[in-house]
Design a protein around this motif. Structure first.
Motif, PDB file in Angstrom:
ATOM      1  N   ALA A 148      79.129  30.576   3.235  1.00 51.83           N
ATOM      2  CA  ALA A 148      80.137  31.408   3.235  1.00 51.83           C
ATOM      3  C   ALA A 148      79.398  32.441   2.526  1.00 51.83           C
ATOM      4  N   GLY A 149      78.591  31.701   1.544  1.00 53.17           N
ATOM      5  CA  GLY A 149      77.774  32.016  -0.144  1.00 53.17           C
ATOM      6  C   GLY A 149      77.010  33.445  -0.066  1.00 53.17           C
ATOM      7  N   ASP A 150      76.670  33.397   1.721  1.00 51.68           N
ATOM      8  CA  ASP A 150      76.110  34.496   2.084  1.00 51.68           C
ATOM      9  C   ASP A 150      76.449  35.455   2.473  1.00 51.68           C
ATOM     10  N   LEU A 151      78.214  35.695   2.346  1.00 52.00           N
ATOM     11  CA  LEU A 151      78.651  36.483   2.910  1.00 52.00           C
ATOM     12  C   LEU A 151      78.849  37.630   1.327  1.00 52.00           C
ATOM     13  N   THR A 152      78.498  36.929   0.582  1.00 45.37           N
ATOM     14  CA  THR A 152      78.709  37.611  -0.631  1.00 45.37           C
ATOM     15  C   THR A 152      78.610  39.007  -0.447  1.00 45.37           C
ATOM     16  N   LEU A 153      77.313  39.089  -0.575  1.00 45.99           N
ATOM     17  CA  LEU A 153      75.829  39.888  -0.663  1.00 45.99           C
ATOM     18  C   LEU A 153      76.470  41.383   0.439  1.00 45.99           C
ATOM     19  N   PRO A 154      76.182  41.068   1.744  1.00 46.14           N
ATOM     20  CA  PRO A 154      76.937  42.481   2.649  1.00 46.14           C
ATOM     21  C   PRO A 154      78.283  42.369   2.468  1.00 46.14           C
ATOM     22  N   VAL A 155      79.537  42.011   1.804  1.00 50.76           N
ATOM     23  CA  VAL A 155      80.611  42.231   1.123  1.00 50.76           C
ATOM     24  C   VAL A 155      80.532  42.928  -0.196  1.00 50.76           C
TER      25      VAL A 155
END
Length: 601
Positions: free
Chosen positions: A72-79
């Protein structure tokens, strides 16, 4: 270039309408002074739209992360990037649209100023042939439609076109096959636009003409209400108004049906394009050519086109309506720039300039002729000279051409043939025309007077009013010179309104004054008082007076008699009265009627 003047069912020869090419050229001329503002606004909108196109790839990236089962941490940058894109796009879009809106308002103000300036310079006879309704419809309805398009449609159209072009480019970057699939909707959209445009321009132009005819009929019916009732023509005029209203409503309903058909065709195009993109995405994902996220981004890109494509095509409705209105406005501005051909032909080559100015306070009318249309001559080779300081009374029966000659001498109307030399001040013609139809402008009495001389002091205003014997009643108004007059203000009776016009003449201080039955509205009771005001206003200046009462001819230095558009007599009152000619006949008829109606002792 303008198209020939259409003729409404009122019988009026409507003002011309500019051709599409001429309308586009006029629009370019209006925008040219603000090219820098236009380019800056467009550049900012390009940047804003380009930044906004990052949303779909970022959403596609989120889909790939989820589909691959990544942390889920990989979603931080695009968000975070999505939030940044939203902020930057919002700021740049606001700045770009603000500049585009400023451009639109500036161009609109320039258009209004040019239209009003040119409309005020239209030949009086041309306006009479068109009727008040046509010009009123252009001043109100057409200007309003152009204004609405500039304020609402222009920013949206600019943003929509940029979004369409850049989004199609983004689809090609994802995979050119997505672009080809999306382009399947284009033929339907183009055919829809072509179908709509071919019908809309003519329909909206007809609608504007019908509205003008409707307004003209209402103006004639309401303005002549007393006559209509007196002749018991209420039913006939009501039917005419209803008929023209029905025609306007019918054209409006046709435009509604046209728009509904337009929307229906656009929905078909959306279905074809989205289906093609989804099918292309299915095959490309199955073959491993693109990821699910890329296919999702492509579908989102095409879906994001619904708004700008529909907005751009739907705005064709506003654009066509505004284009029809703009063509009617440009037709008026072009008409004012061109010499008005009368009697079916242009002025002879031997008369290259029909009006000149002279440093001498004298007027020379040389072989002037005028006609209001083919076979309708009003003046025939009229020649007349007014010496400096001379007062000349123009008399004749109704229809002799007196008012036409007065307007030509005043410069309000151009002659068909012949020349007029008028006195000048600082290189410009120094002439003022006062007619019996005097308008009291809305505002204070002082503001109304200062129309003639904006730098006049209150003392100057009082001097002018005193000259025409109007100071007493002016100072007796509730707030004196500060009293609001005109529409919604203190009402001035016809005699006082005429004195106000004469006071403006005194303030303007022209070398030549032209009075066209300027004392006719006073009625018998105030006629003599108003004639004294006119005499005082004309003192010391050259004057041409269209005499409503022959007492004005008695007081003049010379009397000129017009008959069927020709000068038949000229000379002092006493000489013409004793000559047993046309003037003597007029004098006997006028003085006899006065003796008959005079009260018995």
């Amino acid at each position: 270039m303008t198209t020939p003047s259409p003729t409404a069912d009122t019988g009026a020869e409507l003002l011309p309408i500019a051709t599409p090419a001429r309308t586009r050229a006029a629009l370019r001329t209006l925008i040219r002074p603000d090219r820098g503002l236009a380019l800056t606004g467009l550049g900012i909108l390009v940047a804003a739209t380009a930044v906004g196109l990052l949303v779909q790839p970022l959403l596609g990236r989120i889909v790939d992360i989820v589909a691959d089962g990544r942390p889920a941490g990989d979603l931080t940058l695009p968000v975070v990037l999505l939030v940044a894109v939203a902020v930057v796009q919002g700021l740049t879009t606001t700045l770009g649209l603000t500049r585009i809106a400023r451009l639109g308002e500036t161009v609109l103000a320039r258009l209004r100023e040019r239209f009003v300036e040119r409309a005020l310079n239209l030949p009086a006879d041309r306006l009479e042939r068109a009727g008040a309704g046509d010009l009123t419809a252009r001043v109100t309805g057409d200007v309003a439609r152009v204004a609405e398009a500039v304020r609402s449609a222009l920013p949206v159209m600019a943003r929509s076109v940029l979004a369409i072009l850049l989004t199609l480019g983004a689809l090609a970057l994802l995979d050119v096959r997505f672009l080809l699939a999306a382009l399947l909707a284009v033929p339907v959209q183009l055919l829809t636009a072509r179908w709509y445009v071919r019908r809309a321009l003519t329909l909206y132009a007809d609608q504007r003409v019908a509205n003008g005819a409707q307004q003209q009929q209402l103006l004639e019916t309401i303005g002549g209400a007393v006559t209509v009732r007196g002749h018991r023509l209420e039913e006939q005029h009501t039917e005419r108004s209803a008929g023209r209203s029905r025609k306007a409503v019918d054209l409006t309903m046709r435009s509604v049906n046209l728009v509904l058909g337009f929307y229906g065709r656009l929905h078909i195009a959306e279905y074809i394009g989205l289906a093609a993109v989804l099918i292309a995405g299915f095959w490309l994902v199955r073959d491993g050519a693109v990821s699910i996220g890329t296919a999702t981004a492509a579908a989102l890109y095409f879906h994001s086109l619904f708004g700008p494509v529909n907005a751009a095509l739907v705005l064709l409705d506003d654009a066509q309506s505004a284009a029809a209105g703009l063509a009617r406005l440009v037709g008026v501005t072009d008409l004012a720039e061109q010499p008005e051909p009368t009697a079916g032909k242009a002025a002879p080559v031997s008369v290259p300039q029909q009006r000149t100015v002279s440093s001498e306070a004298a007027v020379t009318v040389h072989e002037v002729g005028h006609a209001y249309g083919p076979g309708r001559p009003v003046l025939h080779e009229v020649s007349l000279t007014l010496k400096a300081g001379e007062h000349v009374a123009l008399v004749g029966t109704s229809g002799a051409g007196k008012s036409t000659l007065a307007r030509i001498v005043a410069g309000v109307q151009q002659p068909t043939t012949g020349t007029v030399t008028a006195p000048a001040s600082n290189g410009e013609a120094s002439v003022v025309l006062v007619t019996q139809e005097v308008h009291v402008f809305t505002g204070t009495l002082a503001e109304d007077l200062r129309l003639a001389r904006p730098d006049a002091t209150d003392a100057d205003l009082r001097t002018a009013l005193s000259t025409v014997h109007a100071l007493d009643w002016a100072e007796a108004l509730p707030d004196g010179l500060a009293t609001v007059v005109g529409e919604g203000g203190h009402r001035l009776d016809p005699a006082r309104a005429q004195q106000l016009a004469l006071a403006r003449l005194v303030l303007a201080d022209p070398a030549l004054a032209v009075l066209d039955e300027a004392t006719a509205e006073a009625g018998s009771a105030g006629a003599r008082a108003l004639e004294r005001s006119a005499e005082a206003a004309l003192a010391g200046r050259t004057a041409l007076v269209v005499a409503h009462r022959l007492t004005q001819a008695v007081a003049a230095d010379r009397v000129v008699v017009l008959e069927a558009g020709r000068v038949v007599e000229s000379g002092p009152h006493d000489e013409l009265r004793d000559a047993d000619g046309p003037y003597a006949a007029l004098w006997r008829a006028w003085s006899g009627s006065r003796a008959t109606t005079a009260p018995h002792p």
